[in-house]
Enzyme design. Structure first.
Site, PDB file in Angstrom:
ATOM      1  CG  ASP A  69      -1.832   1.244   1.255  1.00 20.17           C
ATOM      2  OD1 ASP A  69      -2.484   1.506   0.225  1.00 20.17           O
ATOM      3  OD2 ASP A  69      -1.877   1.965   2.275  1.00 20.17           O
ATOM      4  CB  SER A  70       0.186   4.753  -0.875  1.00 20.67           C
ATOM      5  OG  SER A  70      -0.958   4.964  -0.074  1.00 20.67           O
ATOM      6  CE1 TYR A  75       2.694   5.815  -3.534  1.00 17.55           C
ATOM      7  CE2 TYR A  75       1.692   3.983  -4.716  1.00 17.55           C
ATOM      8  CZ  TYR A  75       2.784   4.545  -4.091  1.00 17.55           C
ATOM      9  OH  TYR A  75       3.956   3.841  -4.019  1.00 17.55           O
ATOM     10  N   GLY A  76      -3.164   9.000  -4.093  1.00 13.53           N
ATOM     11  CA  GLY A  76      -4.485   9.312  -4.656  1.00 13.53           C
ATOM     12  C   GLY A  76      -4.572  10.604  -5.443  1.00 13.53           C
ATOM     13  CB  CYS A 122      -3.072   0.576  -2.621  1.00 10.18           C
ATOM     14  SG  CYS A 122      -3.106   2.299  -3.127  1.00 10.18           S
ATOM     15  CG  ASN A 123      -9.507   0.709  -3.310  1.00 10.98           C
ATOM     16  OD1 ASN A 123     -10.367   0.033  -3.833  1.00 10.98           O
ATOM     17  ND2 ASN A 123      -9.238   0.621  -2.007  1.00 10.98           N
ATOM     18  CB  THR A 124      -4.749   4.976  -5.580  1.00 15.99           C
ATOM     19  OG1 THR A 124      -5.664   5.531  -4.622  1.00 15.99           O
ATOM     20  CG2 THR A 124      -4.342   6.042  -6.562  1.00 15.99           C
ATOM     21  CD  GLU A 130      -0.458   7.499   5.399  1.00 14.66           C
ATOM     22  OE1 GLU A 130       0.716   7.625   5.793  1.00 14.66           O
ATOM     23  OE2 GLU A 130      -0.968   6.390   5.131  1.00 14.66           O
ATOM     24  CB  CYS A 177      -9.651   4.878  -0.084  1.00 11.92           C
ATOM     25  SG  CYS A 177      -8.027   5.353   0.570  1.00 11.92           S
ATOM     26  CB  THR A 178      -6.860   0.161   1.875  1.00 15.81           C
ATOM     27  OG1 THR A 178      -5.715   0.926   1.447  1.00 15.81           O
ATOM     28  CG2 THR A 178      -7.252  -0.811   0.780  1.00 15.81           C
ATOM     29  CG  HIS A 179      -5.285   5.386   3.890  1.00 19.15           C
ATOM     30  ND1 HIS A 179      -4.716   4.695   2.855  1.00 19.15           N
ATOM     31  CD2 HIS A 179      -4.254   5.992   4.541  1.00 19.15           C
ATOM     32  CE1 HIS A 179      -3.404   4.879   2.871  1.00 19.15           C
ATOM     33  NE2 HIS A 179      -3.102   5.670   3.885  1.00 19.15           N
TER      34      HIS A 179
HETATM   35  N1  DGL Z   1      -4.952   3.496   0.482  1.00 20.22           N
HETATM   36  C1  DGL Z   1      -4.956   3.880  -0.872  1.00 20.22           C
HETATM   37  C2  DGL Z   1      -6.204   3.423  -1.603  1.00 20.22           C
HETATM   38  O1  DGL Z   1      -6.768   2.414  -1.249  1.00 20.22           O
HETATM   39  C3  DGL Z   1      -4.609   5.278  -1.271  1.00 20.22           C
HETATM   40  C4  DGL Z   1      -4.071   6.227  -0.348  1.00 20.22           C
HETATM   41  C5  DGL Z   1      -3.261   7.321  -0.980  1.00 20.22           C
HETATM   42  O2  DGL Z   1      -3.830   8.273  -1.530  1.00 20.22           O
HETATM   43  O3  DGL Z   1      -2.059   7.173  -0.914  1.00 20.22           O
HETATM   44  O4  DGL Z   1      -6.612   4.050  -2.550  1.00 20.22           O
END
Ligand code: DGL
Length: 273
Positions: free
Chosen positions: A10-11, A42-43, A73-75, A158, A192-194
């Site tokens: 993941d990011s 990353y998003g 990570c979805n992104t 974060e 988004c996994t966050h």
């Molecule tokens: N956790 C990531 C996701 O599932 C993205 C987080 C990020 O923007 O870095 O999309």
């Protein structure tokens, strides 16, 4: 091929919400978690950047012995997975596999909604890729998908501000914008996994009839199924029940927060890219 750990990428911290459930359902395997904390979020980044960062991390995980890598990570799943699977993997590691988190989620969403109106909350990158509407349409053509990007949510998580009163403003704002698109939305995917770290706050601002889907359990049970169907991959996943953690930032900072999200003490190492 010599057996190796399953890589989970993941990011940053978000992938731990997936990893936690994977370890719960499949404790027998060895795992290597990598958070690219130095370069997240990353998003908000372009296709090229997300692809380049993700490929670099996946290549490192293969170099560390992983045979199967999950993009938790979805992104990264939206912007890099397909190119890595189709273009890079045949050259860098033809016998290894990389899986994402979007498809397994879209496979079940149409079975949960009763109104046929589904909301997606995700990063700007995932929303802009339209991966969720495109994939959901393949399985459930009658389902209507509404999306809302939540650019402040990952920084809140974060920077450890996800429980603060200040977080309420941004959570309420994004949810309001999603529900304004359709009053009939009855199912919301946290794409988004966050975001599961914000779940209790998200639920405070939602009417009780709306079902909120977090991805952890879904991804973990799809992985159980995948390993049963792909015995050649299962055979090269080592089984000593060990978890190792790597971050591209300071391990001391990562450990404090990661331990809270993972539910167990975490001792990470630094990975220089
Ligand atoms: N956790 C990531 C996701 O599932 C993205 C987080 C990020 O923007 O870095 O999309």
């Amino acid at each position: 091929m010599k057996p190796g750990p399953i890589g989970v990428f993941d990011s940053g911290y978000g992938g731990l919400t997936i990893f936690k459930e994977i370890v719960k359902q499949l404790p027998q395997y060895d795992y290597l978690y990598l958070g690219d904390n130095a370069r997240n979020p990353y998003g908000i980044r372009s296709y090229e950047t997300v692809y380049h960062y993700t490929l670099e991390c996946v290549t490192h995980l293969f170099g560390m012995g992983c045979r199967l890598v999950i993009l938790a990570c979805n992104t990264a799943s939206a912007k890099a997975l397909r190119t890595i699977q189709e273009r890079d993997l045949p050259y860098i590691q033809p016998e290894c596999r990389v899986l994402g988190v979007i498809r397994p989620t879209t496979e079940i969403v149409g079975k949960i909604t009763r109104s046929g109106k589904v909301g997606i909350l995700a990063t700007a990158g995932t929303v802009g890729s339209r991966s969720y509407p495109i994939e959901i349409k393949k399985f459930f053509p009658e389902v209507q998908v509404f999306q809302e990007a939540c650019p402040m949510w990952v920084p809140l998580v974060e920077s450890n501000e996800h429980d603060s009163p200040g977080a309420d403003y941004f959570i309420k704002k994004s949810i309001g914008r999603l529900l304004d698109q359709s009053a009939e939305i009855d199912t919301i995917v946290l794409g988004c996994t966050h975001y599961p770290l914000l779940l209790h706050k998200i639920q405070q601002f939602l009417p009780p009839h709306i079902t909120v889907l977090s991805q952890g359990e879904i991804i973990a049970s799809r992985l159980v199924d995948y390993l049963q169907r792909h015995t050649e991959i299962e055979a090269v996943c080592s089984k000593n029940g060990q978890c190792a953690f790597y971050t591209t930032e300071y391990p001391e900072d990562f450990d404090v927060k990661a331990g809270v999200f993972f539910g167990q003490t975490v001792q990470s190492k630094h990975l220089a890219l």
